[in-house]
Design an enzyme around this catalytic site. Structure first.
Site, PDB file in Angstrom:
ATOM      1  N   ASP A  13       0.823  -1.220   0.000  1.00 20.84           N
ATOM      2  CA  ASP A  13       0.000   0.000   0.000  1.00 20.84           C
ATOM      3  C   ASP A  13       0.855   1.268   0.000  1.00 20.84           C
ATOM      4  O   ASP A  13       0.442   2.306   0.508  1.00 20.84           O
ATOM      5  CB  ASP A  13      -0.950   0.026   1.208  1.00 20.84           C
ATOM      6  CG  ASP A  13      -1.788  -1.222   1.323  1.00 20.84           C
ATOM      7  OD1 ASP A  13      -2.430  -1.584   0.330  1.00 20.84           O
ATOM      8  OD2 ASP A  13      -1.795  -1.852   2.405  1.00 20.84           O
ATOM      9  N   LYS A  16       2.352   2.003  -5.191  1.00 21.00           N
ATOM     10  CA  LYS A  16       3.073   1.451  -6.345  1.00 21.00           C
ATOM     11  C   LYS A  16       2.337   1.710  -7.658  1.00 21.00           C
ATOM     12  O   LYS A  16       2.967   1.870  -8.700  1.00 21.00           O
ATOM     13  CB  LYS A  16       3.273  -0.054  -6.164  1.00 21.00           C
ATOM     14  CG  LYS A  16       4.249  -0.434  -5.063  1.00 21.00           C
ATOM     15  CD  LYS A  16       4.516  -1.927  -5.021  1.00 21.00           C
ATOM     16  CE  LYS A  16       3.303  -2.724  -4.580  1.00 21.00           C
ATOM     17  NZ  LYS A  16       2.890  -2.426  -3.193  1.00 21.00           N
ATOM     18  N   ALA A  39      -3.985  -8.282  -3.882  1.00 17.11           N
ATOM     19  CA  ALA A  39      -3.324  -6.983  -3.881  1.00 17.11           C
ATOM     20  C   ALA A  39      -4.024  -6.071  -4.871  1.00 17.11           C
ATOM     21  O   ALA A  39      -4.687  -6.541  -5.799  1.00 17.11           O
ATOM     22  CB  ALA A  39      -1.850  -7.140  -4.252  1.00 17.11           C
ATOM     23  N   GLY A  40      -3.878  -4.774  -4.699  1.00 16.62           N
ATOM     24  CA  GLY A  40      -4.520  -3.853  -5.629  1.00 16.62           C
ATOM     25  C   GLY A  40      -3.715  -2.593  -5.843  1.00 16.62           C
ATOM     26  O   GLY A  40      -2.953  -2.172  -4.975  1.00 16.62           O
ATOM     27  N   HIS A  41      -3.861  -2.035  -7.028  1.00 18.39           N
ATOM     28  CA  HIS A  41      -3.265  -0.746  -7.352  1.00 18.39           C
ATOM     29  C   HIS A  41      -4.383   0.190  -7.795  1.00 18.39           C
ATOM     30  O   HIS A  41      -5.301  -0.224  -8.506  1.00 18.39           O
ATOM     31  CB  HIS A  41      -2.263  -0.852  -8.507  1.00 18.39           C
ATOM     32  CG  HIS A  41      -1.070  -1.689  -8.205  1.00 18.39           C
ATOM     33  ND1 HIS A  41      -0.478  -1.725  -6.962  1.00 18.39           N
ATOM     34  CD2 HIS A  41      -0.336  -2.513  -8.993  1.00 18.39           C
ATOM     35  CE1 HIS A  41       0.571  -2.539  -6.999  1.00 18.39           C
ATOM     36  NE2 HIS A  41       0.670  -3.039  -8.215  1.00 18.39           N
ATOM     37  N   GLN A 226       2.008  -6.333  -2.944  1.00 12.95           N
ATOM     38  CA  GLN A 226       2.261  -6.284  -1.499  1.00 12.95           C
ATOM     39  C   GLN A 226       3.570  -5.531  -1.203  1.00 12.95           C
ATOM     40  O   GLN A 226       3.917  -4.603  -1.914  1.00 12.95           O
ATOM     41  CB  GLN A 226       2.282  -7.694  -0.895  1.00 12.95           C
ATOM     42  CG  GLN A 226       0.930  -8.357  -0.820  1.00 12.95           C
ATOM     43  CD  GLN A 226       0.681  -9.295  -1.972  1.00 12.95           C
ATOM     44  OE1 GLN A 226       1.581  -9.739  -2.660  1.00 12.95           O
ATOM     45  NE2 GLN A 226      -0.575  -9.616  -2.203  1.00 12.95           N
ATOM     46  N   THR A 301      -7.208  -1.082  -1.264  1.00 10.22           N
ATOM     47  CA  THR A 301      -7.810  -1.037  -2.595  1.00 10.22           C
ATOM     48  C   THR A 301      -8.715  -2.235  -2.834  1.00 10.22           C
ATOM     49  O   THR A 301      -9.802  -2.107  -3.403  1.00 10.22           O
ATOM     50  CB  THR A 301      -6.709  -1.005  -3.670  1.00 10.22           C
ATOM     51  OG1 THR A 301      -5.910   0.171  -3.472  1.00 10.22           O
ATOM     52  CG2 THR A 301      -7.298  -0.969  -5.067  1.00 10.22           C
ATOM     53  N   ARG A 305     -10.443  -2.458   3.776  1.00 11.21           N
ATOM     54  CA  ARG A 305     -10.114  -2.466   5.209  1.00 11.21           C
ATOM     55  C   ARG A 305      -9.306  -1.228   5.598  1.00 11.21           C
ATOM     56  O   ARG A 305      -8.446  -0.777   4.856  1.00 11.21           O
ATOM     57  CB  ARG A 305      -9.314  -3.724   5.567  1.00 11.21           C
ATOM     58  CG  ARG A 305     -10.107  -4.997   5.529  1.00 11.21           C
ATOM     59  CD  ARG A 305      -9.292  -6.178   6.027  1.00 11.21           C
ATOM     60  NE  ARG A 305      -8.175  -6.476   5.149  1.00 11.21           N
ATOM     61  CZ  ARG A 305      -7.293  -7.447   5.376  1.00 11.21           C
ATOM     62  NH1 ARG A 305      -7.391  -8.191   6.466  1.00 11.21           N
ATOM     63  NH2 ARG A 305      -6.317  -7.673   4.522  1.00 11.21           N
ATOM     64  N   ASP A 335       2.941  14.632   1.168  1.00  8.35           N
ATOM     65  CA  ASP A 335       1.954  15.676   1.432  1.00  8.35           C
ATOM     66  C   ASP A 335       1.060  15.360   2.623  1.00  8.35           C
ATOM     67  O   ASP A 335       0.476  16.266   3.228  1.00  8.35           O
ATOM     68  CB  ASP A 335       1.087  15.914   0.191  1.00  8.35           C
ATOM     69  CG  ASP A 335       0.464  14.633  -0.332  1.00  8.35           C
ATOM     70  OD1 ASP A 335       1.215  13.768  -0.804  1.00  8.35           O
ATOM     71  OD2 ASP A 335      -0.779  14.496  -0.261  1.00  8.35           O
ATOM     72  N   SER A 417       1.238  13.801  -4.833  1.00  7.52           N
ATOM     73  CA  SER A 417      -0.220  13.682  -4.919  1.00  7.52           C
ATOM     74  C   SER A 417      -0.516  12.428  -5.726  1.00  7.52           C
ATOM     75  O   SER A 417       0.382  11.858  -6.357  1.00  7.52           O
ATOM     76  CB  SER A 417      -0.858  14.915  -5.594  1.00  7.52           C
ATOM     77  OG  SER A 417      -1.008  14.715  -6.983  1.00  7.52           O
TER      78      SER A 417
END
Length: 432
Positions: A13, A16, A39-41, A226, A301, A305, A335, A417
């Protein structure tokens, strides 16, 4: 021109997706080399968000080839659904821009069910791992146990029955132990045949394809899922994922030799987050932790959670630099720290009265380490959208430079950002 591996240097997280998308413009091929749809992007391009789980980030870029390597475990129905969701957003995924390793292992419904049964049982025993219940671990177990069904089996339907029977001999025995009904052979066969025609056109000996691309001098970007601290060997075991997440897996998970990797880019968040169970030395269960979570929109993502938040842990990232051979880092979410009067960084641990400079492998010791902090003055001016060093407040620059020194790796990219253009480039990983 060297190829680039992107890895997470914390618990995942780290952002990436944006960095891989940013690099994909410089790459010809983007390869996913481990993990599954646990996993998610999230990519933000021209104000549109794309949420990816199995598909490599390069798939949203025209003219790029996306590859799912043999180190990935693939839920075929989840993959078809993800391709469909992108189509709804105007992104065309077809065999021209996506190839899947013929020897990639499949995740089936029985894997997901077993994952859930084990998590429920673990909750009752008090040793819950906190998996996503997507079947990732059980699928890897079958791969290692030499009973898995793989992508290439979808192209050879007549051989499926005997393979399914062998798989069910194992899984139905496990299900009986949980007091669950057995899975029918016909259910699994239908599950596979229903999706075979849709996925067979994507199958290829990926190792050969990538070797050809390398010989032509095309740029290859290897994308991990991950983070290093979730690696099955080098992470906070047993609270880890079921695959190797370190840079070395890019070679094994794609069928290329280790000499194919030129630059290792470690994605590193300017603070620390973690989803799920397990040790977290710098976790903040106070208003600062809540501030970081809210400002950073820290929700998974894939699962949604809430992520646990804490100060930057230089000990852990320095350890990741070593285990991955990280060349440079991409520092993200600077930021989020805007406006804090004081910012702390963990520079060491105390364990049973002794100072140490690494995270021990033993589970009990990991739970007992106490962080040693160094404090830094915060900054009031915003860093959001900064694209040059001169746009950053002096204290923010000082913070970044201290991180470089503490982890033993330079900052190659600085993200300010979610927008891909809001990136300060220090060193192009693809540059000769």
């Amino acid at each position: 021109m060297g190829n680039v591996v992107v890895v997470g240097s914390q618990w995942g997280d780290e952002g990436k997706g944006k960095i891989v998308d940013w690099l994909s413009e410089r790459a010809d091929v983007v390869v996913r080399f481990q993990g599954g749809h646990n996993a998610g992007h999230t990519l933000v391009i021209d104000g549109t968000s794309y949420k990816l789980s199995l598909l490599p980030s390069g798939v949203v870029r025209p003219g790029k080839l996306a590859v799912i390597g043999n180190g990935v475990v693939v839920d075929p129905h989840a993959l078809v659904a993800e391709i469909g969701r992108l189509a709804d957003q105007g992104v065309v995924v077809n065999p021209e821009n996506l190839r899947i390793a013929e020897n990639a292992t499949l995740i089936l419904s029985l894997h997901r069910e077993l994952d859930g049964l084990r998590e429920d049982a673990a909750s009752n025993s008090g040793i819950k791992i906190g998996t996503t219940r997507r079947g990732i671990g059980p699928a890897y177990e079958d791969k290692v146990g030499r009973r898995a069904i793989r992508m290439l089996d979808l192209a050879d339907i007549p051989t499926l029955p005997i393979k399914i029977d062998r798989l069910l001999d194992h899984h139905n025995a496990l299900r009986r132990g949980f007091g669950q009904p057995e899975v029918s052979h016909d259910v699994i066969l239908k599950e596979l045949t229903d999706v075979a025609d849709q996925l067979v056109p994507y199958i290829e000996p990926v190792w050969r394809l990538l070797d050809e691309k390398k010989r032509k001098g095309e740029r290859i970007l290897f994308e991990g899922a991950q983070g290093t601290l979730l690696d099955i060997d080098h992470g906070t075991y047993p609270f880890v994922t079921s695959s190797n997440t370190v840079a070395g897996q890019a070679a094994a998970g794609s069928g290329m030799g280790p000499g194919s990797v030129g630059y290792v880019l470690g994605i590193t968040k300017a603070y620390t987050t973690r989803v799920g169970e397990g040790p977290f030395p710098t976790e903040l269960n106070d208003e600062v932790g809540q501030f970081l979570g809210e400002r950073g929109h820290e929700f998974g993502t894939v699962t949604g959670r809430k992520r646990r938040c804490g100060w930057f842990d230089a000990v852990l990232v320095r350890q990741s630099v070593a285990t991955n051979g990280i060349t440079g880092i991409a520092l993200t979410k600077l930021d989020v720290l805007d406006g804090l009067e004081e910012i702390k960084v963990c520079v060491g641990y105390e364990l049973d009265g002794k100072k140490i400079d690494y995270l021990p492998a033993a589970q009990g010791a990991q739970a007992r380490v106490v962080p040693i902090y160094k404090s830094f003055e915060g900054w009031k001016d915003t860093t959001v959208g900064a694209r040059h060093w001169s746009d950053l407040p002096a204290q923010a620059v000082k913070y970044v430079k201290q991180i470089e020194e503490l982890i033993g790796a330079p900052v190659a990219l600085l993200s300010t950002s979610p927008e891909r253009e809001d990136t300060i480039l220090v060193q192009d990983p693809f540059q000769d």
